[in-house]
Design a protein around this motif. Structure first.
Motif, PDB file in Angstrom:
ATOM      1  N   ARG A   1       0.828  -1.205   0.000  1.00 21.87           N
ATOM      2  CA  ARG A   1       0.000   0.000   0.000  1.00 21.87           C
ATOM      3  C   ARG A   1       0.859   1.250   0.000  1.00 21.87           C
ATOM      4  NH1 ARG A   1      -4.945   1.727  -1.616  1.00 21.87           N
ATOM      5  NH2 ARG A   1      -5.220   3.822  -0.764  1.00 21.87           N
ATOM      6  N   TYR A   2       1.954   1.231   0.770  1.00 22.25           N
ATOM      7  CA  TYR A   2       2.871   2.370   0.781  1.00 22.25           C
ATOM      8  C   TYR A   2       3.425   2.623  -0.630  1.00 22.25           C
ATOM      9  CZ  TYR A   2       3.003   1.680   5.890  1.00 22.25           C
ATOM     10  OH  TYR A   2       2.691   1.544   7.214  1.00 22.25           O
ATOM     11  N   ALA A   3       3.815   1.547  -1.297  1.00 21.72           N
ATOM     12  CA  ALA A   3       4.382   1.690  -2.639  1.00 21.72           C
ATOM     13  C   ALA A   3       3.349   2.217  -3.628  1.00 21.72           C
ATOM     14  CB  ALA A   3       4.929   0.347  -3.123  1.00 21.72           C
ATOM     15  N   LEU A   4       2.105   1.735  -3.521  1.00 20.78           N
ATOM     16  CA  LEU A   4       1.041   2.215  -4.405  1.00 20.78           C
ATOM     17  C   LEU A   4       0.753   3.688  -4.164  1.00 20.78           C
ATOM     18  CD1 LEU A   4      -1.136   1.614  -6.510  1.00 20.78           C
ATOM     19  CD2 LEU A   4      -2.659   0.930  -4.632  1.00 20.78           C
ATOM     20  N   ASN A   5       0.704   4.097  -2.895  1.00 25.94           N
ATOM     21  CA  ASN A   5       0.480   5.512  -2.581  1.00 25.94           C
ATOM     22  C   ASN A   5       1.600   6.385  -3.131  1.00 25.94           C
ATOM     23  OD1 ASN A   5      -1.827   4.803  -1.187  1.00 25.94           O
ATOM     24  ND2 ASN A   5      -0.862   4.859   0.824  1.00 25.94           N
ATOM     25  N   THR A   6       2.828   5.906  -3.001  1.00 27.76           N
ATOM     26  CA  THR A   6       3.971   6.653  -3.525  1.00 27.76           C
ATOM     27  C   THR A   6       3.894   6.786  -5.036  1.00 27.76           C
ATOM     28  OG1 THR A   6       5.322   5.772  -1.717  1.00 27.76           O
ATOM     29  CG2 THR A   6       6.481   6.793  -3.552  1.00 27.76           C
TER      30      THR A   6
END
Length: 277
Positions: free
Chosen positions: A68-73
């Motif tokens: 999720r962190y990577a997708l948000n980034t």
């Protein structure tokens, strides 16, 4: 003659030493990501893992919602790059080829924005985002940074180097402003455009302060903030998560390192042509 013979190996040795010093933190980051917590807690540091803990890279996805962190980034980066690039192209065209009162004076005012640090403006912007109800959303991560004075500067310099005869010929053929910008000027200034994209991708991907202020939930955190939170997931026992922090950092920086390596020639080309005119 002797001085010249001595200068060449001295320069080579100096270059090697500087390179080693610059890349040692990356090397330490990489090898630490493969170490076990027991090896990290050892009083004597090791410059090579005694045993490669490949499971560290698997464990980061269990320790936190890393995907999720990577997708948000990724969403934040794409949104910022698209918005800054398009607004920058329009502004650069106006400041380089447009004819209106005070054009150069307005451009100096735009450049003055480069001297204002983000920490000075974040309080009023934060209040504005709060009043609009945009906190903890992608709008707060993207919209406040939708315009970049540095991007406008670089593209203006690139557009000014293009002969006006090209634009006049396009107008004679019936081309409008948008067609001139995107189909004529952009291809002719492609190294600069690519450089801006790369720099903005790197800057957005690595941003920490702004996402930290504007988001407060796991669903909206970006990689940098998520990794910092991962470090604090074991209060008083930071070494328990240090190997995971290093593994997460390797995964986070890998895309932008590869991007920079493959596109560095465009950056050098654009910087060489960005002198103030």
């Amino acid at each position: 003659m002797t001085a010249r013979l001595l200068w060449r190996p001295t320069r080579l040795v100096t270059a090697i030493l500087v390179t080693l010093i610059m890349f040692f933190p990356l090397y330490w980051l990489l090898i630490t990501s493969f170490k076990t917590p027991a090896e990290l807690s050892s009083a004597v540091p090791t410059f090579w893992p005694k045993k490669f803990a490949w499971t560290n890279y698997r464990d980061i996805f269990h320790a936190a919602p890393f995907t999720r962190y990577a997708l948000n980034t990724l969403i934040q980066t794409v949104g910022l790059v698209v918005l800054q690039l398009n607004l920058g192209l329009l502004a650069a065209y106006a400041f380089s080829k447009g004819q209106f009162w005070g054009r150069d004076k307005w451009f100096i005012l735009v450049l003055a924005a480069l001297m204002v640090p983000e920490q000075v403006t974040f309080v009023p912007v934060y209040v504005m985002m709060s009043q609009l109800g945009w906190l903890n959303t992608f709008l707060a991560l993207i919209i406040p940074h939708g315009v970049s004075a540095y991007s406008i500067f670089l593209m203006r310099q690139a557009f000014k180097s293009i002969n006006n005869d090209v634009i006049e010929a396009a107008k004679v053929d019936g081309a409008g402003r948008f067609r001139i910008i995107y189909l004529i000027l952009v291809p002719m200034a492609l190294p600069t455009v690519i450089t801006i994209i790369i720099l903005k991708v790197i800057g957005s991907w690595n941003s920490y302060f702004w996402p930290l202020i504007m988001t407060n939930s796991d669903n909206m955190r970006v990689l940098t903030v998520g990794i910092a939170m991962l470090k604090d997931s074991f209060p008083g026992q930071e070494m328990m998560s240090f190997h995971l922090v290093m593994a997460a950092s390797v995964v986070a920086i890998a895309p932008i390192v590869m991007l920079f390596v493959f596109a560095q020639k465009h950056i050098v080309s654009a910087m060489a042509n960005s002198t103030f005119k």
